[in-house]
Design a protein around this motif. Structure first.
Motif: not given
Length: 879
Positions: A20-23, A62-64, A90-92
């Motif tokens: 989803k285009e998150h770094l 966008r970051v994960t 913790m996933l985020g």
């Protein structure tokens, strides 16, 4: 629903949001960076605070992440329940002003229902009671039935901390079924039972709260989500607690094998198994991030976790050190996601081994002290140990309260637990007050907030020491201004600068910033958020204005001196590894023009021979005139080159590698020499310990080393003149003089003893009695401990029956000796216990046998008072 392992759930989550285009960012260190509100990272969003507050520009909107976290407020409950743990992941997924509610909700639902394939009929959601927007998305777009969307109040579903950004949140729950519930008819979301498990919280940061309590909409709202990895893994695996999740269960099975107990068969042993399992997970990550056991701050948290785990090992009947063996299992289960665990494995295990050994020693001390308390209580007919003493055993010696209670129960005694808890609360309050009160997300208000976050500084100082620069900002008295005048203390931000900002242990440059109309002396240079470099200084001539062009010039001599020291820290690091072994890791450094300080992992003081070898290797490499090369490359390529990275450091995509021929290669952003010969000479000034398993070397280079040798040479010349000898014969001359002094001291001591013995009759005149027992308590002049013991022996014989207590002082030292005849020992006199209490009056301690004992003190002014106390102690012993 698939039976997914914890490691697979983590990987699926990160890959989903990457799609989803998150770094995908690696987990940040547990040690907070520039955040005084936190002792340890305790939430997935905590390391991202600068991006939420605008202090830093995020690498992507966008970051994960999967963030390792430590929470300790409920540490006493860990083990008692199957829910509580100090360590968790913790996933985020996060949006910094990019997407908002619709995407966050849609993607969360897509991940859990399509990727993880959780049964839709088992899922419930909660929303803030006034958040109709969230309800519409969940109900109309996602299709969740209205009856499974629960509106909750501000306390449950609105996130805010004081003033600043805040907003409603939406939580996702999993229904584990009626058989896991409390059986009540009204059991529903919010019930304390185990049926409904909240596993994902979506925070919609859309408002700003002001001092008056008004909420205004943010123009760029944020998304902050958090899903406990262990919790979702437990759901996927259909188990009742985090301790039964696959990777965690393997750690607990290791403990079970050593203790020879099975989980689930005994409530008491289950508690110990859970404590050890949880605490060892936290400790391996804390140590891998550079934290070491100590008596304060995060080091105290680590020590407490390790000692609590070791203590529960003893409760399980494990009578040998075992924690490093369990830690090895924990490393094996997590190292693929956290490669630093494997890289630092030997170091982590060694730190744990040392702390467990230290605990074994202190717990033995605790047992001895508790036995003394019991003896005192027994003699005074007291049956309850006061809370202050029990807490001292717990806090100073790591002695657990339940073990204290167990031992006391054997003597029909107990503990004043209420006063113990008061002491515990006092300590907690001290810890709380030590942390800073801060505003939104823990960030401090500071003068740098006035600087536009879009401004950055181009650093040119690797290649030049002088630039033509433009003044972007001037800060005076914590406010932006257009102009600074003579004698103003200011902070300048330039578009480009040759000044090195303090970082990586190297201090900031000093120098001059000069314009057409004025001049500033730069006294310090620092890096701040957002790749900005600020120059602190004073206007010494004319005026300096914003937007004007200035010449920024670094003090060449100071920079060169600091550069020599920095390059030599790299040579020193490698030399230490060659002499001591590959377990040596840099744990800190300080590089200034006048000296360098290098902290490293090692578990014993260095011998003179080892220090000499290290110093010789560094100087050999200086004389070999090795080329020093700096390379900019990707982090992965740097690691493939063999570059050493530092504990707890976070590196960007492009890193700077400092390569010293084929001898040393490290990641480093500091300034360095072109050739090692420029260092001139390297001299170690000293080596010391700074923490458990951490040593420190201080050294100098270049002209500072040369001037040091000149000063030593001058001292040597003065000594040879004063002692009337040559340099070559100086050691022999000093040995001879020391021998003469010792001989004279022995003569003086003998004469003092003879004089004292000649005065025995006078001393015996001071004899007194208590309850029919004769005693002498006198102070003698200038006697050492040996002289006092001889006098006490003679006086005891002369006395025939009774006890002799003698005291003497030499400078600030106090000596006590007690000697009792055999008959009074049989009547209850104990010289060791007596002298211990006497010495306490003079600020000391000691002890010994019932018939002979000695002690020391720190306050010579209290000696007379201590001797007056002898009669009272004797009366107590004879009671």
């Amino acid at each position: 629903m698939e039976q997914l392992g914890l490691n697979e759930v983590r990987e699926r989550f990160l890959r989903f949001f990457e799609g989803k285009e998150h770094l995908v960012l690696p987990s940040f260190s547990l040690v907070p960076k520039s955040d005084k509100s936190l002792l340890l990272i305790n939430a997935g969003m905590a390391p991202l605070k600068p991006y939420f507050t605008g202090q830093e520009v995020p690498p992507k909107k966008r970051v994960t992440t999967c963030q390792k976290c430590i929470r300790t407020p409920d540490i006493e409950r860990v083990g008692i329940t199957a829910r509580h743990g100090t360590f968790f992941e913790m996933l985020g997924n996060f949006s910094f002003g990019d997407y908002f509610k619709e995407e966050a909700i849609s993607w969360a639902w897509e991940f859990i229902t399509e990727d993880l394939k959780l049964p839709v009929d088992k899922l419930w959601v909660t929303i803030y009671q006034d958040d109709d927007e969230a309800f519409d998305i969940w109900h109309d777009k996602i299709g969740v039935p209205a009856e499974r969307i629960v509106r909750m109040g501000k306390e449950d579903n609105f996130w805010e901390i004081g003033v600043g950004p805040c907003g409603p949140c939406s939580e996702i729950y999993f229904d584990r079924g009626p058989d896991k519930g409390c059986g009540k008819e009204d059991c529903a979301i919010g019930c304390d039972c185990d049926r409904f498990v909240e596993f994902w919280n979506l925070v919609f940061t859309q408002f700003n709260k002001d001092e008056e309590g008004n909420y205004t909409r943010l123009s760029h709202p944020n998304i902050d989500t958090g899903m406990g990895l262990e919790r979702i893994a437990a759901i996927m695996q259909g188990v009742d607690s985090l301790f039964e999740v696959d990777t965690i269960r393997k750690i607990m099975e290791g403990v079970s094998d050593i203790a020879r107990v099975q989980y689930g068969q005994n409530k008491k042993t289950d508690i110990s198994l859970r404590v050890i399992t949880d605490h060892i997970r936290g400790t391996i990550f804390m140590i891998s991030d550079g934290i070491l056991p100590s008596n304060e701050g995060r080091g105290y948290v680590l020590r407490r976790l390790l000692r609590r785990a070791a203590r529960h090992g003893k409760l399980l009947g494990i009578d040998r050190p075992f924690l490093s063996q369990i830690a090895d299992i924990a490393i094996r289960e997590s190292h693929k996601a956290y490669p630093e665990l494997k890289e630092k494995r030997d170091y982590i295990l060694k730190v744990i081994e040392m702390e467990e050994e230290r605990f074994d020693q202190t717990i033995d001390q605790g047992l001895s002290i508790l036995q003394t308390f019991i003896e005192d209580m027994d003699k005074n007919n007291i049956h309850q140990l006061d809370g202050e003493r029990a807490f001292r055993l717990y806090d100073t010696y790591g002695f657990p309260l339940d073990l204290t209670k167990e031992i006391l129960a054997e003597h029909n005694m107990d503990v004043d637990e209420s006063s113990f808890k008061k002491e515990m609360e006092i300590q907690r309050e001290r810890a709380r007050s030590a942390r800073h009160e801060t505003n939104y997300m823990g960030t401090e208000d500071n003068l740098y907030d006035v600087i536009d976050t879009d401004i950055s500084t181009a650093f040119k100082g690797y290649d030049v020491l002088e630039t033509k620069s433009k003044v972007i900002n001037i800060i005076k008295d914590n406010e932006l201004c257009e102009k600074a005048e003579k004698d103003d203390n200011v902070i300048l931000l330039l578009d480009k600068t040759p000044f090195y900002g303090e970082s990586g242990g190297q201090v900031g440059d000093k120098g001059i910033i000069k314009g057409d109309n004025g001049k500033i002396v730069v006294e310090d240079t620092q890096k701040i958020y957002g790749n900005r470099i600020i120059h602190k200084g004073k206007v010494v001539e004319g005026t300096i204005s914003t937007c004007e062009e200035v010449t920024a010039k670094v003090d060449k001599n100071l920079r060169m001196a600091a550069t020599r020291n920095h390059t030599c820290t790299h040579l020193l690091h490698k030399a230490l590894r060659e002499v001591l072994g590959n377990h040596v890791e840099q744990s800190g450094s300080f590089v200034a023009p006048d000296k360098l300080r290098f902290d490293f992992s090692h578990f014993a003081p260095l011998s003179d021979e080892e220090l000499a070898k290290v110093e010789k290797i560094v100087n050999e490499k200086i004389l070999e005139s090795m080329d020093v090369e700096t390379i900019e490359t990707s982090f992965d390529d740097a690691k493939h080159m063999g570059a050493t990275a530092l504990f707890g450091e976070k590196y960007g995509d492009i890193v700077r590698v400092v390569k010293i021929d084929d001898f040393s290669i490290e990641l480093c952003g500091g300034t360095h020499l072109k050739n090692t010969a420029q260092a001139g000479v390297f001299k170690i000034l000293g080596e010391s310990g700074v923490a458990a398993g951490i040593r420190r070397i201080e050294a100098i280079t270049g002209m500072n080393a040369y001037m040091h040798m000149v000063r030593l040479d001058d001292i040597l010349k003065e000594m040879t003149v004063e002692l009337k000898t040559s340099t070559q014969d100086l050691p022999k001359r000093i040995d001879m003089l020391i021998g003469q002094i010792k001989d004279k001291q022995r003569e003086i001591d003998m004469l003092r003893s003879k004089l004292a013995i000649n005065s025995l009759d006078d001393i015996l005149k001071h004899k007194k009695e208590v309850n029919g027992i004769s005693y002498i308590a006198v102070k003698l002049d200038e006697q050492d401990m040996d002289g006092l013991r001889k006098m006490a022996d003679v006086l005891r014989d002369k006395l025939g029956s009774g006890i002799v207590v003698l005291a003497s002082t030499q400078g600030s030292k106090v000596f006590f000796v007690a000697a009792a005849t055999k008959d009074v020992v049989k009547q209850g006199i104990h010289a060791g216990n007596l002298i211990r209490e006497v010495a306490k009056v003079a600020g000391g301690g000691g002890g010994g046998r019932p018939d002979m004992a000695q002690a020391g003190g720190k306050d010579p002014s209290k000696v007379d008072k201590a001797l007056e106390y002898v009669e009272k102690i004797l009366a107590t012993q004879l009671a």
